[in-house]
Each structure stands twice: as C-alpha cells, then as structure tokens.
Design an enzyme around this catalytic site. Structure first.
Site, PDB file in Angstrom:
ATOM      1  N   CYS A 141       0.800  -1.220   0.000  1.00  0.00           N
ATOM      2  CA  CYS A 141       0.000   0.000   0.000  1.00  0.00           C
ATOM      3  C   CYS A 141       0.834   1.273   0.000  1.00  0.00           C
ATOM      4  O   CYS A 141       0.308   2.352  -0.229  1.00  0.00           O
ATOM      5  CB  CYS A 141      -0.942   0.003   1.195  1.00  0.00           C
ATOM      6  SG  CYS A 141      -0.080   0.078   2.756  1.00  0.00           S
ATOM      7  N   ASP A 162       2.654   2.453   2.629  1.00  0.00           N
ATOM      8  CA  ASP A 162       2.864   3.047   3.953  1.00  0.00           C
ATOM      9  C   ASP A 162       4.348   3.008   4.323  1.00  0.00           C
ATOM     10  O   ASP A 162       5.072   2.095   3.934  1.00  0.00           O
ATOM     11  CB  ASP A 162       2.072   2.275   5.010  1.00  0.00           C
ATOM     12  CG  ASP A 162       0.587   2.607   4.961  1.00  0.00           C
ATOM     13  OD1 ASP A 162       0.209   3.487   4.175  1.00  0.00           O
ATOM     14  OD2 ASP A 162      -0.186   1.990   5.709  1.00  0.00           O
ATOM     15  N   CYS A 210      -2.176   4.721   6.953  1.00  0.00           N
ATOM     16  CA  CYS A 210      -3.600   4.791   7.280  1.00  0.00           C
ATOM     17  C   CYS A 210      -3.815   4.745   8.802  1.00  0.00           C
ATOM     18  O   CYS A 210      -2.874   4.559   9.574  1.00  0.00           O
ATOM     19  CB  CYS A 210      -4.346   3.658   6.607  1.00  0.00           C
ATOM     20  SG  CYS A 210      -3.844   2.032   7.176  1.00  0.00           S
ATOM     21  N   CYS A 214      -1.076  -4.266   8.169  1.00  0.00           N
ATOM     22  CA  CYS A 214      -0.491  -3.114   8.872  1.00  0.00           C
ATOM     23  C   CYS A 214       0.239  -3.585  10.126  1.00  0.00           C
ATOM     24  O   CYS A 214       1.286  -3.041  10.488  1.00  0.00           O
ATOM     25  CB  CYS A 214      -1.574  -2.118   9.280  1.00  0.00           C
ATOM     26  SG  CYS A 214      -2.448  -1.406   7.877  1.00  0.00           S
TER      27      CYS A 214
END
Lengths: 383, 123
Positions: free
Chosen positions: B35, B37, B60, B104
């Site tokens: 993603c 990050d 996020c 995450c």
C-alpha cells in the site's frame, strides 16, 4: 458550529431529493404492478415506466425508444460495450487511461485490441490523439464525459464532431460511447450536440434512488443484447424493472434543468483557494479550468489519504480518497497515477465533492477542521 | 457504525508513542510494498531491555494505531521477548482489525524487528 454530519462525497452518491422520494414511493407500496401485465395494476406501472423514459429522452434530446433502463450505470456500460463488440472479436477500440473500471474491465474481458489514450498531467484527453489512434477496424470509441475522481471534463463534442466527419468516409461506422454519469448534473447532454451514439447515466448520482441507470442507444446502431431470458427494455435488460428506482430517476432528471451550479462552483473555488493557500505542500490534481463545478481532488504531502478521511469522518465530515490504503485491492488510484503522480502523491490524495445541498457553512466547517488534522498527521509521519 | 473499533480510533487519534527519538540506539525503517505506507521505529535499549520505543508513520489509521501498539508492547520487554510479539497479540489490543488491514500489524512487527537488528549491529 458544533459537530454535525457534513457530506462532501456527492461523486460517490447523492442524497435522494425529498420530492423524488415522495413521488416514487407509491411504487414501493400500493402501485406494485408488473409493467408487463395487461391488467390495471400492470398498466399503472407501465405508465410510470413510459413517463420516466420520456423524461430521460427529453433531457437527452433523444427518442423514447432510444432509452433503455438498467439496474446501474455499470451495467449500462457493460451492455453498451459488450453489446457493440459482441459479433466482432478482431476489432479495435479507443478509450482513455483514466476511464472508469466499468468501461475498462468489460473492454479487457472482450479481448479486443484496445488503445488507452493518455490524459496527460491535466487529466484531459486530446482530440488529435483520438484521431491519430483511429484504425481501419476501429469499431468503438468510449470516453467518459467527466471523470469521477479528478472531475476533469473531456472534449466530447469535439471528439463527436471528428468521428462524425471520419464516419462519412467509412462503410463500417465508428460507434461513440460516453459515460456521462458525473456530467449530467452540470453539463448539457443533448446527444445530437455531443455526437454520441451511446450514453450512460445513473439515477443515484443525480439525486434519484439507487438501483436505476439508463443507456441511450441511438437508433440503427448495431448493439447486440448480452443478457437473455425476457423481453424487457427491448431485450437489452431482460428482467422485471425496478419501477421505484426508474420512476425516481425520471423525476430526478426532470429537476436537473432547474439546478443552478453557480453556487457549487463558487464554493468549490473557495475550498481550492483556501486549501492551496493555507496548507503548505498541497496541490490540485487535474485541470482547474476543465473541471466539474463540484469536484476538488487535492494531494497533501506527508499525509496518507485514508487516515485523513477517517479523521475527518470523526468530525462528521465525509470525503473520499485515492489512497491505496482505502481500496480493497491496496492499489493506489490508477487515475491519479495516469496523471503522472508518484505513488506517494496518490497516497496523500483527498477527493471533496460538493452538491445541491452543500452550504457555505459546511464549507467553512470543512476548512476549519481540515488543516489542523493535516498538521497533526504530519507530526505523526514526521514528514 | 464505524469501520474501525473504538480502540483503534483512540490509538489513531491519540497515539502515545509517536515522534522521532534523538538518542535511539536502534532504528528500523520499513515500507509496505503493497500500500505504500512508511514507518520508522525507534528504540532505546539498556542492558538488553527496551526502555523506550517510538514511531513515525506515514500511513492509514490502522498503520498508525498498530505502530502505537507495537511501541507500547515493546517497552519493558527484552529484545528476545519483543521479537516474539505476534500479529494476533497486537490485534487483540485493538479488539479487531478489518481483514484488509491486518498487513499493517505485520509492518509494525517488521519495523520493530529491524530496529532490534540495528541495535544488535551497533552493539
């Protein structure tokens, strides 16, 4: 202003207009007949269906028999594209790199040769690119009128004119389709002025209920049905119609002409001006001039869009983002990437879309809440 | 009616362990290839025990919340114990995470692991 619910995601869906709900609700209740039935129950529904068809036809400057209703704009796009390409697998199609997936995916599945035109930094395709990409076997050109993410407007009328000229030289005519879902709220959509053969629109993006879209199919165009089993909608969309949603679409489209977009445009400009000025490291994505009056798509450096969206939601403010973190596929918006944005820039993008009910007070509330959230998230990211 | 649990939201809105650590003796920088990050974990280890931990995360709400969780869980543990922290234990602190956000927590674990590696190398 105390915390309240503020909606800035009109590009995702619009609230249903009260008047539309009132007029369409009987079709969820006592007026439940199947429009295919010959008795009075059915005929009442058929009357509503015909009336909605006339409203859409009038709006588009088309004939009633050229309008078919579908359950959604996505389905209308599928019917248009797969229906045109059905009898011919070796043809060529032109579309853009920023097109909605409802256009790109059916094209991919159809297996034809597809040219994806660039939209450049500004998010606007060039008429000469379309012309130069035409081949002898080009059968379809599908270009969206206005982009749902970045709000940029394509020169549909100019492309339509160019195709019309080109078609004078051809035996097999090129068919021109536009997905006008985001455009119908704000721009004239007379099909003859645009020069389109196929046009898609959606009820729930124009303050109608969810569950109905429409497809304009110009008479004498070669489009083949892709669904089977019944005869509704001239066989293009077989199955009993969702009269409530279709009637609602009809009422909603009748109200569009009364809509004044000047206020929306002014509020959009206010948001863009304030954000670009007050938030360092911010930039607008897509052309500022060739843009829907209700669309703002901004990138903020050093923050991620999903976290921004979630923090705003906490303040009652609903927006959208092209960040990978907010997509089920964990891929950033291909539309933003097509504009040349780096992955990290798409990561920090926010779409704010306004509409008929957006007030100055709501805009001020957004502009009060957003900059401190960006600052806070930048402290956390250290960027 | 919300995407994240209250516990995740609390961590995201009021993380306790964010910020650069000037006197860290272990730093782990990781990026999520999926993603995009980015996360940096800072630790201060004294006698094999993690005395302090902090993070900087561009990501996020789930990435920020899990960053905060991993720091909280690492503090007070020795490096070996800290390396044994699992995704499951982390998610328990948040009650749950949406399925698409589970990665995450693995990013946070990877960040801490890299910080500990960095500390071991510096020793």
């Amino acid at each position: 202003m105390s915390k309240e619910k503020v909606y800035f995601d009109y590009a995702a869906t619009t609230p249903t207009e009260r008047d539309v709900i009132e007029k369409a609700t009987p079709f969820l209740g006592e007026r439940f007949g199947n429009p295919s039935s010959l008795h009075s129950f059915g005929q009442e529904s058929l009357f509503a269906l015909d009336k909605a068809r006339k409203s859409v036809a009038d709006f588009l400057g088309a004939m009633e028999r050229e309008i078919i209703f579908t359950p959604s704009a996505t389905q209308a796009n599928n019917i248009a594209i797969l229906g045109v390409l059905k009898e011919c697998k070796s043809s060529h199609v032109i579309t853009t790199s920023i097109e909605h997936k409802a256009v790109l995916e059916p094209l991919k599945k159809s297996g034809v040769n597809v040219t994806h035109l660039p939209a450049y930094k500004e998010g606007v395709v060039r008429v000469e690119d379309v012309r130069e990409s035409l081949k002898d076997n080009t059968q379809l050109v599908s270009i969206g009128y206005a982009n749902s993410e970045i709000g940029t407007i394509q020169p549909i009328q100019e492309i339509g004119e160019m195709i019309r000229e080109e078609n004078k030289k051809r035996r097999e005519k090129i068919i021109f389709h536009t997905d006008a879902v985001q455009a119908v709220n704000y721009f004239p959509c007379k099909v003859n002025d645009l020069g389109v053969d196929l046009l898609t629109l959606s009820g729930h993006k124009i303050y109608g209920p969810k569950g109905a879209g429409a497809l304009y199919i110009k008479e004498k165009n070669k489009v083949f049905p892709i669904f089977y089993g019944a005869t509704q909608e001239r066989g293009f969309c077989p199955g009993t119609e969702n009269i409530f949603a279709i009637a609602g679409l009809g009422f909603a489209i009748e109200m569009l002409s009364k809509n004044n977009s000047e206020k929306t445009r002014r509020l959009r400009d206010k948001i863009i001006d304030v954000l670009l000025e007050e938030v360092p490291g911010s930039k607008l994505n897509g052309s500022r001039e060739k843009r829907l009056p209700n669309n703002i798509n901004v990138t903020f450096k050093g923050v991620e869009g999903e976290s921004l969206m979630i923090a705003l939601d906490r303040e009652g403010i609903a927006v959208s983002t092209g960040s990978a973190c907010a997509s089920g596929s964990l891929a950033p918006s291909y539309v933003l990437l097509a504009l040349g944005l780096a992955h990290e820039e798409a990561h920090g993008s926010l779409r704010i879309s306004l509409g008929r009910f957006t007030t100055e007070k709501e805009v001020d509330y957004l502009l009060e809440k957003l900059p401190p959230i960006i600052n806070r998230l930048r402290k956390i990211s250290g960027k | 009616m919300s995407y994240y649990t209250q516990k995740t939201m609390d961590r995201f809105l009021n993380p306790k362990h964010f910020g650069e650590m000037k006197d860290a003796n272990g730093i782990g920088k990781v990026g999520n290839p999926r993603c995009g990050d980015q996360m940096t974990v800072y630790i201060k280890v004294e006698g094999e025990k993690i005395k302090e931990a902090s993070f900087q995360t561009l990501g996020c709400a789930a990435a920020i919340a899990t960053s905060d969780v991993i720091c909280e869980m690492a503090i007070g543990k020795n490096t070996k114990e800290a390396l044994a922290i699992t995704e499951k234990e982390m998610i328990k602190k948040l009650e749950e995470l949406p399925a698409v956000k589970v990665h995450c927590s693995s990013l946070a674990i990877e960040g801490l692991k890299k910080a500990i590696d960095d500390y071991q190398k510096r020793k």
